[in-house]
Design a protein around this motif. Structure first.
Motif: not given
Length: 150
Positions: A1-13
């Motif tokens: 078994m393995s886990l999988r996750a996803c996301g966003l690195i959010i940035f602002r200028l």
């Protein structure tokens, strides 16, 4: 078994600090469970969902940011691998720029706080080396791409 996750690195200028390392600020969320660690918005892939859909859904659920609030940058995707309780976990991150710095962050019950930090402060806050490397790579990518677009 393995886990999988996803996301966003959010940035602002931060326009007031253009051309300095502080010009780029990353969004970090502090979990309301466990060790209260800091992380960009991310979560596990639901059945029938693709990785990018997961990243968008989790960002909306955890930070209240919809896809209309940011632009995903082409050419950046970071994979992090580590173990959680002896189970391998893979996390994929895309990089996204906030369109309006005044958009309100709306935390879910999974998180208790958020902050916007420059790359050095963000790396101190996240603690995990793999995430620090991802933030530094994201910062380098942003620096290369924003300087080319001037």
């Amino acid at each position: 078994m393995s886990l999988r996750a996803c996301g966003l690195i959010i940035f602002r200028l931060n326009a007031g600090r253009a051309s300095t390392p502080e010009a780029v600020e990353f969004l970090l969320l502090q979990t309301s469970y466990g060790k209260h660690h800091w992380t960009p918005p991310k979560g596990h892939v639901d059945q029938g969902e693709d990785d990018f859909q997961t990243a968008l859904r989790e960002t909306e659920e955890e930070a209240g940011l919809e896809s209309k609030h940011f632009n995903v940058l082409e050419g950046f995707k970071k994979e992090i691998n580590y173990n959680v309780k002896n189970v391998p976990k893979t996390v994929l991150y895309w990089l996204a720029e906030l369109k309006d710095n005044n958009i309100e962050i709306k935390l879910s019950k999974e998180h208790q706080m958020f902050c916007w930090l420059n790359v050095d402060e963000a790396c101190k806050r996240v603690q995990y080396q793999e995430m620090q490397e991802a933030l530094r790579e994201a910062h380098q990518f942003i620096s290369r791409n924003t300087s080319e677009n001037k």
